[in-house]
Design a protein around this motif. Sequence first.
Motif, PDB file in Angstrom:
ATOM      1  N   SER A 151      23.176  62.794 -25.144  1.00  0.00           N
ATOM      2  CA  SER A 151      24.340  62.708 -24.254  1.00  0.00           C
ATOM      3  C   SER A 151      23.890  62.830 -22.804  1.00  0.00           C
ATOM      4  O   SER A 151      22.781  63.280 -22.516  1.00  0.00           O
ATOM      5  N   PHE A 152      24.762  62.424 -21.904  1.00  0.00           N
ATOM      6  CA  PHE A 152      24.487  62.465 -20.472  1.00  0.00           C
ATOM      7  C   PHE A 152      24.380  63.902 -19.989  1.00  0.00           C
ATOM      8  O   PHE A 152      25.204  64.748 -20.340  1.00  0.00           O
ATOM      9  N   THR A 153      23.346  64.173 -19.186  1.00  0.00           N
ATOM     10  CA  THR A 153      23.167  65.499 -18.604  1.00  0.00           C
ATOM     11  C   THR A 153      22.793  65.367 -17.133  1.00  0.00           C
ATOM     12  O   THR A 153      22.568  64.270 -16.624  1.00  0.00           O
ATOM     13  N   ALA A 154      22.693  66.522 -16.486  1.00  0.00           N
ATOM     14  CA  ALA A 154      22.265  66.541 -15.089  1.00  0.00           C
ATOM     15  C   ALA A 154      20.872  65.942 -14.927  1.00  0.00           C
ATOM     16  O   ALA A 154      20.531  65.443 -13.850  1.00  0.00           O
ATOM     17  N   ALA A 155      20.055  65.969 -15.969  1.00  0.00           N
ATOM     18  CA  ALA A 155      18.726  65.348 -15.887  1.00  0.00           C
ATOM     19  C   ALA A 155      18.851  63.840 -15.699  1.00  0.00           C
ATOM     20  O   ALA A 155      18.092  63.237 -14.931  1.00  0.00           O
ATOM     21  N   ASP A 156      19.791  63.212 -16.394  1.00  0.00           N
ATOM     22  CA  ASP A 156      20.014  61.780 -16.204  1.00  0.00           C
ATOM     23  C   ASP A 156      20.482  61.490 -14.787  1.00  0.00           C
ATOM     24  O   ASP A 156      20.033  60.526 -14.149  1.00  0.00           O
ATOM     25  N   LEU A 157      21.383  62.316 -14.306  1.00  0.00           N
ATOM     26  CA  LEU A 157      21.912  62.123 -12.959  1.00  0.00           C
ATOM     27  C   LEU A 157      20.792  62.215 -11.927  1.00  0.00           C
ATOM     28  O   LEU A 157      20.683  61.362 -11.031  1.00  0.00           O
ATOM     29  N   TYR A 158      19.938  63.210 -12.077  1.00  0.00           N
ATOM     30  CA  TYR A 158      18.889  63.429 -11.081  1.00  0.00           C
ATOM     31  C   TYR A 158      17.788  62.384 -11.190  1.00  0.00           C
ATOM     32  O   TYR A 158      17.387  61.781 -10.192  1.00  0.00           O
ATOM     33  N   VAL A 159      17.280  62.158 -12.390  1.00  0.00           N
ATOM     34  CA  VAL A 159      16.229  61.156 -12.571  1.00  0.00           C
ATOM     35  C   VAL A 159      16.766  59.767 -12.249  1.00  0.00           C
ATOM     36  O   VAL A 159      16.104  58.967 -11.578  1.00  0.00           O
ATOM     37  N   GLY A 160      17.980  59.480 -12.715  1.00  0.00           N
ATOM     38  CA  GLY A 160      18.578  58.174 -12.446  1.00  0.00           C
ATOM     39  C   GLY A 160      18.767  57.916 -10.965  1.00  0.00           C
ATOM     40  O   GLY A 160      18.587  56.779 -10.490  1.00  0.00           O
ATOM     41  N   SER A 161      19.097  58.950 -10.211  1.00  0.00           N
ATOM     42  CA  SER A 161      19.249  58.797  -8.765  1.00  0.00           C
ATOM     43  C   SER A 161      17.921  58.431  -8.118  1.00  0.00           C
ATOM     44  O   SER A 161      17.855  57.586  -7.220  1.00  0.00           O
ATOM     45  N   HIS A 162      16.847  59.061  -8.565  1.00  0.00           N
ATOM     46  CA  HIS A 162      15.527  58.733  -8.028  1.00  0.00           C
ATOM     47  C   HIS A 162      15.171  57.270  -8.318  1.00  0.00           C
ATOM     48  O   HIS A 162      14.645  56.565  -7.454  1.00  0.00           O
ATOM     49  N   ILE A 163      15.467  56.839  -9.523  1.00  0.00           N
ATOM     50  CA  ILE A 163      15.167  55.453  -9.870  1.00  0.00           C
ATOM     51  C   ILE A 163      16.013  54.497  -9.039  1.00  0.00           C
ATOM     52  O   ILE A 163      15.509  53.503  -8.503  1.00  0.00           O
ATOM     53  N   ALA A 164      17.293  54.810  -8.911  1.00  0.00           N
ATOM     54  CA  ALA A 164      18.185  53.939  -8.130  1.00  0.00           C
ATOM     55  C   ALA A 164      17.738  53.840  -6.684  1.00  0.00           C
ATOM     56  O   ALA A 164      17.702  52.735  -6.097  1.00  0.00           O
ATOM     57  N   PHE A 165      17.384  54.962  -6.071  1.00  0.00           N
ATOM     58  CA  PHE A 165      16.898  54.937  -4.696  1.00  0.00           C
ATOM     59  C   PHE A 165      15.597  54.141  -4.596  1.00  0.00           C
ATOM     60  O   PHE A 165      15.390  53.361  -3.663  1.00  0.00           O
ATOM     61  N   GLY A 166      14.707  54.345  -5.558  1.00  0.00           N
ATOM     62  CA  GLY A 166      13.429  53.644  -5.535  1.00  0.00           C
ATOM     63  C   GLY A 166      13.598  52.140  -5.636  1.00  0.00           C
ATOM     64  O   GLY A 166      12.918  51.378  -4.922  1.00  0.00           O
ATOM     65  N   LEU A 167      14.500  51.700  -6.496  1.00  0.00           N
ATOM     66  CA  LEU A 167      14.750  50.270  -6.631  1.00  0.00           C
ATOM     67  C   LEU A 167      15.431  49.707  -5.384  1.00  0.00           C
ATOM     68  O   LEU A 167      15.120  48.598  -4.931  1.00  0.00           O
ATOM     69  N   MET A 168      16.342  50.487  -4.806  1.00  0.00           N
ATOM     70  CA  MET A 168      17.058  50.028  -3.619  1.00  0.00           C
ATOM     71  C   MET A 168      16.119  49.838  -2.435  1.00  0.00           C
ATOM     72  O   MET A 168      16.209  48.845  -1.693  1.00  0.00           O
ATOM     73  N   PHE A 169      15.211  50.787  -2.241  1.00  0.00           N
ATOM     74  CA  PHE A 169      14.331  50.755  -1.070  1.00  0.00           C
ATOM     75  C   PHE A 169      12.982  50.100  -1.347  1.00  0.00           C
ATOM     76  O   PHE A 169      12.119  50.054  -0.464  1.00  0.00           O
ATOM     77  N   GLY A 170      12.792  49.608  -2.564  1.00  0.00           N
ATOM     78  CA  GLY A 170      11.565  48.897  -2.878  1.00  0.00           C
ATOM     79  C   GLY A 170      10.360  49.766  -3.130  1.00  0.00           C
ATOM     80  O   GLY A 170       9.236  49.270  -3.177  1.00  0.00           O
ATOM     81  N   SER A 171      10.567  51.060  -3.319  1.00  0.00           N
ATOM     82  CA  SER A 171       9.435  51.950  -3.587  1.00  0.00           C
ATOM     83  C   SER A 171       9.112  52.027  -5.076  1.00  0.00           C
ATOM     84  O   SER A 171       8.093  52.605  -5.461  1.00  0.00           O
TER      85      SER A 171
END
Length: 209
Positions: A151-171
Amino acid sequence: MTAAITFYTHPMSRGRIIRWMLEEVGQPYDTEILGYGNSMKDDSYLAVNPMGKVPAIVHDGKVVTECAAICAYLADAFPDTKLAPAPSDRADYYRWIFFAAGPLEAAITNCSLGVQVPEDKRGMVGYGSFEDAVNTLETAVSGKQYIAGNSFTAADLYVGSHIAFGLMFGSLEKRPAFLSYINSLQERPAYKRAAEIDDALIKAAQETA
């Protein structure tokens, strides 16, 4: 009436992670928008976070800073949300939250700044090499809807945010595992609410500039 949670942020900051977390928690919160280089460095805010950085929260008089800590704290403070697994099932939960907060963020930041760790010095840095950190992240999310259980947890939120930022900024490269993992996370109603709030704040600031 003043809410029990005060959220200090800027809409173009890591505060977007905590906005999402607060929307998942579903408790009322007051928001204080701070400006870079001015109100973030005022004595009144430095009393909250001496780093002069956002985000931060104050919950019932208790100050919490650092995104990973805030996410973990809120999940524990509001257990009915089930944003943290049962204590006996938290191995992956803690592992990936702190992997993202430590080795992953350091690796991405250094790479973005052009810092290259010599091969013979990789033992001195927690992430070893950028490639090792990113490949480990890919392995962690490959073929999974959730990173720490069923199930969805704060770990998904935190890790997913890092991935989303990385994809957005090209890192981060747009690897299929990353795209597949974050697609369902970004369909969550709380994510959409949080993004709408911060995007509206950015738009309003641009219109009055």
